[in-house]
Motif scaffolding. Sequence first.
Motif, PDB file in Angstrom:
ATOM      1  N   PRO A  26       0.793  -1.226   0.000  1.00 52.08           N
ATOM      2  CA  PRO A  26       0.000   0.000   0.000  1.00 52.08           C
ATOM      3  C   PRO A  26       0.831   1.285   0.000  1.00 52.08           C
ATOM      4  O   PRO A  26       0.451   2.270  -0.600  1.00 52.08           O
ATOM      5  N   GLY A  27       1.982   1.310   0.636  1.00 53.23           N
ATOM      6  CA  GLY A  27       2.830   2.501   0.668  1.00 53.23           C
ATOM      7  C   GLY A  27       3.656   2.709  -0.585  1.00 53.23           C
ATOM      8  O   GLY A  27       4.403   3.671  -0.693  1.00 53.23           O
ATOM      9  N   GLY A  28       3.544   1.795  -1.554  1.00 54.60           N
ATOM     10  CA  GLY A  28       4.272   1.917  -2.807  1.00 54.60           C
ATOM     11  C   GLY A  28       5.580   1.161  -2.869  1.00 54.60           C
ATOM     12  O   GLY A  28       6.236   1.144  -3.903  1.00 54.60           O
ATOM     13  N   THR A  29       5.984   0.544  -1.763  1.00 56.07           N
ATOM     14  CA  THR A  29       7.209  -0.250  -1.811  1.00 56.07           C
ATOM     15  C   THR A  29       6.944  -1.562  -2.540  1.00 56.07           C
ATOM     16  O   THR A  29       5.811  -2.018  -2.645  1.00 56.07           O
ATOM     17  N   ILE A  30       8.012  -2.144  -3.041  1.00 52.66           N
ATOM     18  CA  ILE A  30       7.936  -3.404  -3.777  1.00 52.66           C
ATOM     19  C   ILE A  30       8.347  -4.526  -2.831  1.00 52.66           C
ATOM     20  O   ILE A  30       9.340  -4.413  -2.105  1.00 52.66           O
ATOM     21  N   ARG A  31       7.598  -5.604  -2.842  1.00 52.35           N
ATOM     22  CA  ARG A  31       7.920  -6.790  -2.047  1.00 52.35           C
ATOM     23  C   ARG A  31       8.308  -7.907  -2.998  1.00 52.35           C
ATOM     24  O   ARG A  31       7.698  -8.072  -4.055  1.00 52.35           O
ATOM     25  N   LEU A  32       9.341  -8.660  -2.625  1.00 45.35           N
ATOM     26  CA  LEU A  32       9.820  -9.778  -3.427  1.00 45.35           C
ATOM     27  C   LEU A  32       9.930 -11.017  -2.561  1.00 45.35           C
ATOM     28  O   LEU A  32      10.301 -10.933  -1.392  1.00 45.35           O
ATOM     29  N   ARG A  33       9.637 -12.165  -3.150  1.00 43.63           N
ATOM     30  CA  ARG A  33       9.820 -13.439  -2.456  1.00 43.63           C
ATOM     31  C   ARG A  33      10.085 -14.525  -3.490  1.00 43.63           C
ATOM     32  O   ARG A  33       9.775 -14.381  -4.666  1.00 43.63           O
ATOM     33  N   GLU A  34      10.677 -15.623  -3.013  1.00 41.00           N
ATOM     34  CA  GLU A  34      10.904 -16.794  -3.860  1.00 41.00           C
ATOM     35  C   GLU A  34       9.916 -17.871  -3.461  1.00 41.00           C
ATOM     36  O   GLU A  34       9.532 -17.972  -2.297  1.00 41.00           O
TER      37      GLU A  34
END
Length: 66
Positions: A26-34
């Motif tokens: 929601p704050g515009g940050t990008i989340r990454l996961r494998e």
Amino acid sequence: MDELTWQKSTFSGGPEGECVYLATAPGGTIRLRESDTPHVVLTAASEGLAALLRTLKAGNIDNSRA
């Protein structure tokens, strides 16, 4: 953590255990996961991630310090 909508990277290939997923928080940050460790989530600002991807694509990584 709010529920995120994860999207499989178009560059991920092979079996389901070798995929990278991205989501926008929601704050515009990008989340990454494998997919093999979905509980580990990295957070990056979009500008920082874009700079990293440009560097990787250009091949400007100095491996001598690794």
